[in-house]
Write a protein that holds these residues in place. Structure first.
Motif, PDB file in Angstrom:
ATOM      1  N   GLU A   1      19.583  -3.786 -12.109  1.00 45.84           N
ATOM      2  CA  GLU A   1      19.444  -4.367 -10.773  1.00 45.84           C
ATOM      3  C   GLU A   1      18.229  -3.768 -10.037  1.00 45.84           C
ATOM      4  OE1 GLU A   1      20.739  -6.944  -9.679  1.00 45.84           O
ATOM      5  OE2 GLU A   1      20.446  -6.819  -7.500  1.00 45.84           O
ATOM      6  N   THR A   2      18.010  -2.477 -10.229  1.00 47.95           N
ATOM      7  CA  THR A   2      16.840  -1.823  -9.619  1.00 47.95           C
ATOM      8  C   THR A   2      15.556  -2.495 -10.134  1.00 47.95           C
ATOM      9  OG1 THR A   2      18.111   0.233  -9.732  1.00 47.95           O
ATOM     10  CG2 THR A   2      15.790   0.439  -9.165  1.00 47.95           C
ATOM     11  N   ALA A   3      15.487  -2.706 -11.440  1.00 42.59           N
ATOM     12  CA  ALA A   3      14.293  -3.326 -12.035  1.00 42.59           C
ATOM     13  C   ALA A   3      14.128  -4.765 -11.534  1.00 42.59           C
ATOM     14  CB  ALA A   3      14.386  -3.303 -13.558  1.00 42.59           C
ATOM     15  N   ARG A   4      15.245  -5.481 -11.384  1.00 43.43           N
ATOM     16  CA  ARG A   4      15.168  -6.866 -10.894  1.00 43.43           C
ATOM     17  C   ARG A   4      14.571  -6.900  -9.480  1.00 43.43           C
ATOM     18  NH1 ARG A   4      17.792 -10.939  -8.115  1.00 43.43           N
ATOM     19  NH2 ARG A   4      19.273  -9.494  -7.146  1.00 43.43           N
ATOM     20  N   LYS A   5      15.037  -5.987  -8.621  1.00 44.94           N
ATOM     21  CA  LYS A   5      14.504  -5.942  -7.255  1.00 44.94           C
ATOM     22  C   LYS A   5      13.044  -5.491  -7.241  1.00 44.94           C
ATOM     23  CE  LYS A   5      18.841  -4.763  -4.906  1.00 44.94           C
ATOM     24  NZ  LYS A   5      19.548  -3.550  -4.413  1.00 44.94           N
ATOM     25  N   GLN A   6      12.711  -4.549  -8.124  1.00 45.39           N
ATOM     26  CA  GLN A   6      11.322  -4.075  -8.167  1.00 45.39           C
ATOM     27  C   GLN A   6      10.386  -5.197  -8.624  1.00 45.39           C
ATOM     28  OE1 GLN A   6       8.957  -2.201  -6.866  1.00 45.39           O
ATOM     29  NE2 GLN A   6       9.840  -0.263  -7.563  1.00 45.39           N
TER      30      GLN A   6
ATOM     31  N   LEU B   1       9.279 -13.075  -3.121  1.00 44.13           N
ATOM     32  CA  LEU B   1      10.613 -13.117  -3.748  1.00 44.13           C
ATOM     33  C   LEU B   1      11.560 -12.066  -3.171  1.00 44.13           C
ATOM     34  CD1 LEU B   1       9.565 -13.482  -7.531  1.00 44.13           C
ATOM     35  CD2 LEU B   1      10.036 -15.294  -5.848  1.00 44.13           C
ATOM     36  N   TYR B   2      11.015 -10.884  -2.876  1.00 41.21           N
ATOM     37  CA  TYR B   2      11.876  -9.806  -2.371  1.00 41.21           C
ATOM     38  C   TYR B   2      12.414 -10.169  -0.980  1.00 41.21           C
ATOM     39  CZ  TYR B   2      13.810  -5.329  -1.111  1.00 41.21           C
ATOM     40  OH  TYR B   2      14.684  -4.355  -0.715  1.00 41.21           O
ATOM     41  N   THR B   3      11.495 -10.567  -0.104  1.00 41.93           N
ATOM     42  CA  THR B   3      11.870 -10.912   1.275  1.00 41.93           C
ATOM     43  C   THR B   3      12.851 -12.083   1.316  1.00 41.93           C
ATOM     44  OG1 THR B   3       9.788 -10.028   2.093  1.00 41.93           O
ATOM     45  CG2 THR B   3      10.900 -11.613   3.516  1.00 41.93           C
TER      46      THR B   3
ATOM     47  N   ARG C   1      14.460   1.997   3.378  1.00 42.84           N
ATOM     48  CA  ARG C   1      15.389   1.799   2.253  1.00 42.84           C
ATOM     49  C   ARG C   1      15.438   3.021   1.335  1.00 42.84           C
ATOM     50  NH1 ARG C   1      16.970  -3.924   1.958  1.00 42.84           N
ATOM     51  NH2 ARG C   1      15.359  -5.185   2.970  1.00 42.84           N
ATOM     52  N   HIS C   2      14.418   3.875   1.417  1.00 43.06           N
ATOM     53  CA  HIS C   2      14.417   5.095   0.594  1.00 43.06           C
ATOM     54  C   HIS C   2      15.027   6.295   1.303  1.00 43.06           C
ATOM     55  CE1 HIS C   2      11.768   2.710  -1.963  1.00 43.06           C
ATOM     56  NE2 HIS C   2      11.924   3.611  -2.912  1.00 43.06           N
ATOM     57  N   MET C   3      15.374   6.137   2.577  1.00 44.16           N
ATOM     58  CA  MET C   3      15.899   7.290   3.326  1.00 44.16           C
ATOM     59  C   MET C   3      17.179   7.884   2.737  1.00 44.16           C
ATOM     60  SD  MET C   3      13.697   8.279   5.470  1.00 44.16           S
ATOM     61  CE  MET C   3      14.555   9.444   6.523  1.00 44.16           C
TER      62      MET C   3
HETATM   63  C1  HEM Z   1      14.632   1.681  -4.852  1.00 39.53           C
HETATM   64  C2  HEM Z   1      13.267   6.246  -5.661  1.00 39.53           C
HETATM   65  C3  HEM Z   1       8.677   5.048  -4.703  1.00 39.53           C
HETATM   66  C4  HEM Z   1       9.996   0.407  -4.516  1.00 39.53           C
HETATM   67  C5  HEM Z   1      14.648   3.031  -5.127  1.00 39.53           C
HETATM   68  C6  HEM Z   1      15.848   3.796  -5.397  1.00 39.53           C
HETATM   69  C7  HEM Z   1      15.462   5.072  -5.604  1.00 39.53           C
HETATM   70  C8  HEM Z   1      14.030   5.119  -5.489  1.00 39.53           C
HETATM   71  C9  HEM Z   1      16.363   6.254  -5.948  1.00 39.53           C
HETATM   72  C10 HEM Z   1      17.285   3.216  -5.414  1.00 39.53           C
HETATM   73  C11 HEM Z   1      17.562   2.593  -6.763  1.00 39.53           C
HETATM   74  C12 HEM Z   1      18.847   1.792  -6.735  1.00 39.53           C
HETATM   75  O1  HEM Z   1      19.844   2.269  -6.184  1.00 39.53           O
HETATM   76  O2  HEM Z   1      18.846   0.681  -7.278  1.00 39.53           O
HETATM   77  C13 HEM Z   1      11.901   6.317  -5.461  1.00 39.53           C
HETATM   78  C14 HEM Z   1      11.120   7.540  -5.552  1.00 39.53           C
HETATM   79  C15 HEM Z   1       9.847   7.228  -5.251  1.00 39.53           C
HETATM   80  C16 HEM Z   1       9.811   5.778  -4.995  1.00 39.53           C
HETATM   81  C17 HEM Z   1      11.632   8.929  -5.928  1.00 39.53           C
HETATM   82  C18 HEM Z   1       8.692   8.189  -5.193  1.00 39.53           C
HETATM   83  C19 HEM Z   1       7.776   8.142  -4.241  1.00 39.53           C
HETATM   84  C20 HEM Z   1       8.625   3.684  -4.620  1.00 39.53           C
HETATM   85  C21 HEM Z   1       7.422   2.924  -4.470  1.00 39.53           C
HETATM   86  C22 HEM Z   1       7.794   1.611  -4.399  1.00 39.53           C
HETATM   87  C23 HEM Z   1       9.233   1.560  -4.523  1.00 39.53           C
HETATM   88  C24 HEM Z   1       6.011   3.526  -4.430  1.00 39.53           C
HETATM   89  C25 HEM Z   1       6.980   0.369  -4.254  1.00 39.53           C
HETATM   90  C26 HEM Z   1       5.695   0.300  -4.510  1.00 39.53           C
HETATM   91  C27 HEM Z   1      11.358   0.357  -4.587  1.00 39.53           C
HETATM   92  C28 HEM Z   1      12.131  -0.875  -4.505  1.00 39.53           C
HETATM   93  C29 HEM Z   1      13.480  -0.507  -4.592  1.00 39.53           C
HETATM   94  C30 HEM Z   1      13.490   0.942  -4.736  1.00 39.53           C
HETATM   95  C31 HEM Z   1      11.581  -2.284  -4.337  1.00 39.53           C
HETATM   96  C32 HEM Z   1      14.699  -1.426  -4.503  1.00 39.53           C
HETATM   97  C33 HEM Z   1      15.118  -1.503  -3.034  1.00 39.53           C
HETATM   98  C34 HEM Z   1      16.396  -2.283  -2.838  1.00 39.53           C
HETATM   99  O3  HEM Z   1      17.476  -1.770  -3.183  1.00 39.53           O
HETATM  100  O4  HEM Z   1      16.335  -3.423  -2.334  1.00 39.53           O
HETATM  101  N1  HEM Z   1      13.563   3.852  -5.191  1.00 39.53           N
HETATM  102  N2  HEM Z   1      11.079   5.287  -5.125  1.00 39.53           N
HETATM  103  N3  HEM Z   1       9.708   2.832  -4.645  1.00 39.53           N
HETATM  104  N4  HEM Z   1      12.199   1.408  -4.725  1.00 39.53           N
HETATM  105 FE1  HEM Z   1      11.654   3.336  -4.889  1.00 39.53          FE
END
Ligand code: HEM
Length: 128
Positions: free
Chosen positions: A43-48, A61-63, A74-76
């Protein structure tokens, strides 16, 4: 020529998806990252894939599915330290090697990711 070229059309959907799948296979094995990610990264990869598509100028697509990205917010819930940001970028750099991304496209994409990753940092490193 009316055709719009964007970084998304340049890399193409297939290669972008491959990059992201390989990226998460590295994340799942990285000692600094694996502990904060779910075991199943499907699911994480799908959202990414949705997010990176719009990040690179493709369709939003994300929005459409999740609303405003608000990526820092969302990263907090996760402790994103400088060490983890570096680890995230090293997994991406490795994945870019693996799929054979090269040249100015790779440099521009990676530089943007460096800035975005720095922006996600929300936690000071603990003194050892
Ligand atoms: C979600 C870590 C940087 C895009 C997440 C999740 C973690 C994480 C733990 C939650 C995964 C899940 O529960 O599915 C990190 C860390 C980063 C980082 C340690 C280091 C800086 C980034 C960057 C981007 C990004 C640079 C985009 C360019 C996303 C997206 C999601 C996500 C799109 C899914 C959000 C959602 O749940 O809708 N990330 N991330 N992240 N991250 Fe990061």
């Amino acid at each position: 020529n009316e055709k719009m070229t964007t970084p998304f059309t340049e890399i193409g959907e297939e290669k972008l998806h491959r990059l992201i799948d390989i990226f998460y296979s590295h994340v799942s094995k990285h000692p600094d990252l694996a502990p904060i990610f779910p075991d199943d990264l499907t699911e994480t990869a799908r959202k990414q894939k949705q997010f990176m598509t719009q990040y690179l100028g493709g369709p939003p697509l994300y929005t459409s599915e999740h609303g405003h990205p608000m990526m820092r917010a969302r990263h907090m819930p996760f402790e994103i330290t400088e060490t983890r940001a570096k680890a995230w970028l090293s997994c991406m750099n490795q994945a870019m090697d693996d799929v054979g991304l090269e040249g100015p496209f790779r440099q521009d994409f990676f530089s943007r990711l460096v800035l975005t990753a720095q922006h996600m940092i929300n936690t000071e490193e603990m003194a050892k």
